[in-house]
Design a protein around this motif. Sequence first.
Motif, PDB file in Angstrom:
ATOM      1  N   GLY A 243       0.874  -1.413  -0.042  1.00 29.68           N
ATOM      2  CA  GLY A 243      -0.137  -0.109   0.073  1.00 29.68           C
ATOM      3  C   GLY A 243       0.846   1.056  -0.115  1.00 29.68           C
ATOM      4  N   SER A 244       1.866   1.216   0.270  1.00 27.34           N
ATOM      5  CA  SER A 244       3.112   2.177   0.176  1.00 27.34           C
ATOM      6  C   SER A 244       3.670   2.662  -1.470  1.00 27.34           C
ATOM      7  CB  SER A 244       4.319   2.003   1.191  1.00 27.34           C
ATOM      8  OG  SER A 244       3.848   1.998   2.728  1.00 27.34           O
ATOM      9  N   ARG A 245       3.774   3.710  -1.407  1.00 23.00           N
ATOM     10  CA  ARG A 245       4.323   4.193  -2.740  1.00 23.00           C
ATOM     11  C   ARG A 245       5.508   5.186  -2.568  1.00 23.00           C
ATOM     12  NH1 ARG A 245       1.109   6.576  -7.881  1.00 23.00           N
ATOM     13  NH2 ARG A 245       2.636   8.279  -8.405  1.00 23.00           N
ATOM     14  N   ILE A 246       6.622   5.139  -3.185  1.00 22.27           N
ATOM     15  CA  ILE A 246       7.768   5.739  -3.024  1.00 22.27           C
ATOM     16  C   ILE A 246       8.189   6.391  -4.505  1.00 22.27           C
ATOM     17  CG2 ILE A 246      10.394   6.194  -2.371  1.00 22.27           C
ATOM     18  CD1 ILE A 246       9.760   4.135  -0.325  1.00 22.27           C
ATOM     19  N   THR A 247       8.199   7.615  -4.585  1.00 24.74           N
ATOM     20  CA  THR A 247       8.603   8.207  -5.815  1.00 24.74           C
ATOM     21  C   THR A 247      10.020   8.829  -5.681  1.00 24.74           C
ATOM     22  OG1 THR A 247       6.223   8.627  -6.326  1.00 24.74           O
ATOM     23  CG2 THR A 247       7.626   9.733  -7.833  1.00 24.74           C
ATOM     24  N   GLY A 248      10.937   8.606  -6.417  1.00 25.97           N
ATOM     25  CA  GLY A 248      12.406   9.236  -6.388  1.00 25.97           C
ATOM     26  C   GLY A 248      13.303   7.825  -6.415  1.00 25.97           C
ATOM     27  N   ASP A 249      14.510   8.278  -6.510  1.00 25.23           N
ATOM     28  CA  ASP A 249      15.677   7.254  -6.587  1.00 25.23           C
ATOM     29  C   ASP A 249      15.833   6.694  -4.966  1.00 25.23           C
ATOM     30  OD1 ASP A 249      15.826   7.723  -8.989  1.00 25.23           O
ATOM     31  OD2 ASP A 249      17.869   8.901  -8.829  1.00 25.23           O
ATOM     32  N   VAL A 250      15.954   5.545  -4.875  1.00 26.67           N
ATOM     33  CA  VAL A 250      16.226   4.770  -3.397  1.00 26.67           C
ATOM     34  C   VAL A 250      17.759   4.132  -3.360  1.00 26.67           C
ATOM     35  CG1 VAL A 250      15.324   3.227  -1.819  1.00 26.67           C
ATOM     36  CG2 VAL A 250      13.952   4.342  -3.526  1.00 26.67           C
ATOM     37  N   GLU A 251      18.158   4.800  -2.118  1.00 27.19           N
ATOM     38  CA  GLU A 251      19.366   4.085  -1.845  1.00 27.19           C
ATOM     39  C   GLU A 251      19.276   3.411  -0.452  1.00 27.19           C
ATOM     40  OE1 GLU A 251      23.170   6.371  -2.022  1.00 27.19           O
ATOM     41  OE2 GLU A 251      22.082   7.647  -3.578  1.00 27.19           O
ATOM     42  N   VAL A 252      19.793   2.022  -0.390  1.00 27.01           N
ATOM     43  CA  VAL A 252      19.718   1.253   0.800  1.00 27.01           C
ATOM     44  C   VAL A 252      20.936   0.602   1.160  1.00 27.01           C
ATOM     45  CG1 VAL A 252      18.321  -0.477   2.021  1.00 27.01           C
ATOM     46  CG2 VAL A 252      17.082   0.796   0.289  1.00 27.01           C
ATOM     47  N   PRO A 253      21.443   0.994   2.483  1.00 25.87           N
ATOM     48  CA  PRO A 253      22.491   0.317   3.070  1.00 25.87           C
ATOM     49  C   PRO A 253      22.709  -0.998   3.279  1.00 25.87           C
ATOM     50  CG  PRO A 253      21.481   1.452   4.687  1.00 25.87           C
ATOM     51  CD  PRO A 253      20.691   1.738   3.456  1.00 25.87           C
ATOM     52  N   GLY A 254      21.541  -1.657   3.339  1.00 25.02           N
ATOM     53  CA  GLY A 254      21.568  -3.230   3.520  1.00 25.02           C
ATOM     54  C   GLY A 254      20.748  -3.823   2.690  1.00 25.02           C
ATOM     55  N   ALA A 255      19.635  -4.652   3.234  1.00 26.37           N
ATOM     56  CA  ALA A 255      18.618  -5.702   2.410  1.00 26.37           C
ATOM     57  C   ALA A 255      17.169  -4.640   2.519  1.00 26.37           C
ATOM     58  CB  ALA A 255      18.203  -6.492   3.388  1.00 26.37           C
ATOM     59  N   LEU A 256      16.554  -5.167   1.402  1.00 22.77           N
ATOM     60  CA  LEU A 256      15.341  -4.343   1.181  1.00 22.77           C
ATOM     61  C   LEU A 256      14.296  -5.316   1.019  1.00 22.77           C
ATOM     62  CD1 LEU A 256      13.599  -1.593   0.646  1.00 22.77           C
ATOM     63  CD2 LEU A 256      14.512  -1.650  -1.771  1.00 22.77           C
ATOM     64  N   VAL A 257      13.205  -5.081   1.529  1.00 21.76           N
ATOM     65  CA  VAL A 257      11.937  -6.004   1.323  1.00 21.76           C
ATOM     66  C   VAL A 257      10.890  -4.882   0.978  1.00 21.76           C
ATOM     67  CG1 VAL A 257      10.217  -7.427   2.340  1.00 21.76           C
ATOM     68  CG2 VAL A 257      12.710  -7.676   3.126  1.00 21.76           C
ATOM     69  N   LEU A 258      10.469  -5.216  -0.333  1.00 20.51           N
ATOM     70  CA  LEU A 258       9.390  -4.260  -1.244  1.00 20.51           C
ATOM     71  C   LEU A 258       8.228  -5.196  -1.295  1.00 20.51           C
ATOM     72  CD1 LEU A 258       8.729  -1.820  -2.646  1.00 20.51           C
ATOM     73  CD2 LEU A 258       9.576  -3.003  -5.168  1.00 20.51           C
ATOM     74  N   CYS A 259       7.147  -4.711  -0.416  1.00 25.53           N
ATOM     75  CA  CYS A 259       5.795  -4.955  -0.543  1.00 25.53           C
ATOM     76  C   CYS A 259       4.847  -4.278  -1.236  1.00 25.53           C
ATOM     77  CB  CYS A 259       5.285  -5.581   0.716  1.00 25.53           C
ATOM     78  SG  CYS A 259       6.301  -6.895   1.438  1.00 25.53           S
TER      79      CYS A 259
END
Length: 131
Positions: free
Chosen positions: A23-39
Motif C-alpha cells: 500500500g506504500s508508494r515511493i517516488t524518487g531514487d532509493v539508496e538502501v545500505p543493506g537489505a530491502l523488502v519491497l511489498c
Amino acid sequence: MADTPKRRLLDQIGAAPSYVAAGSRITGDVEVPGALVLCGQILGDGDVKGPLSVAAGARWDGEVHARSGVVAGTLHGAIRVDGKLEIRATAVIRGRVTARSVAIAKGAVIEGEVTVTSGEPIVNFEEKRRR
C-alpha cells in the motif's frame, strides 16, 4: 550447525532490513545500505547494498542494482544483481536482467534480455514452496 551457510536468499537477509509496506508508494531514487523488502511500489531507480526481495504484488518501475535478489512481483526496468537472482513463478519483468547466476521458476514472465555474467547456464525450476 549454526555455521551452516543459508541456502535461501531470504534467509540471508540478516538483521534490520528496510521495508516498503504493501500500500506504500515511493517516488524518487532509493539508496538502501543493506537489505530491502519491497511489498509496495517504488517509482525510481535503486541501489540496494544488500539482498533485495520484491514480494508478489509489489512493483518497481525503474532500474535497480542489488547484491542478490528474489523477485516475485513486477519490475519494469533493468535489474542488475552482483550475485544470485531468483525469479519466482509470480514475477513479471519487463526489461534487461543481468546477474552472476539466474534461477527462473516455471510461470515467470520475462520480456527482455537475460545476461548471466558467470557464464553458467540459467537454472529453470518448478516452485515447490507455498506462495
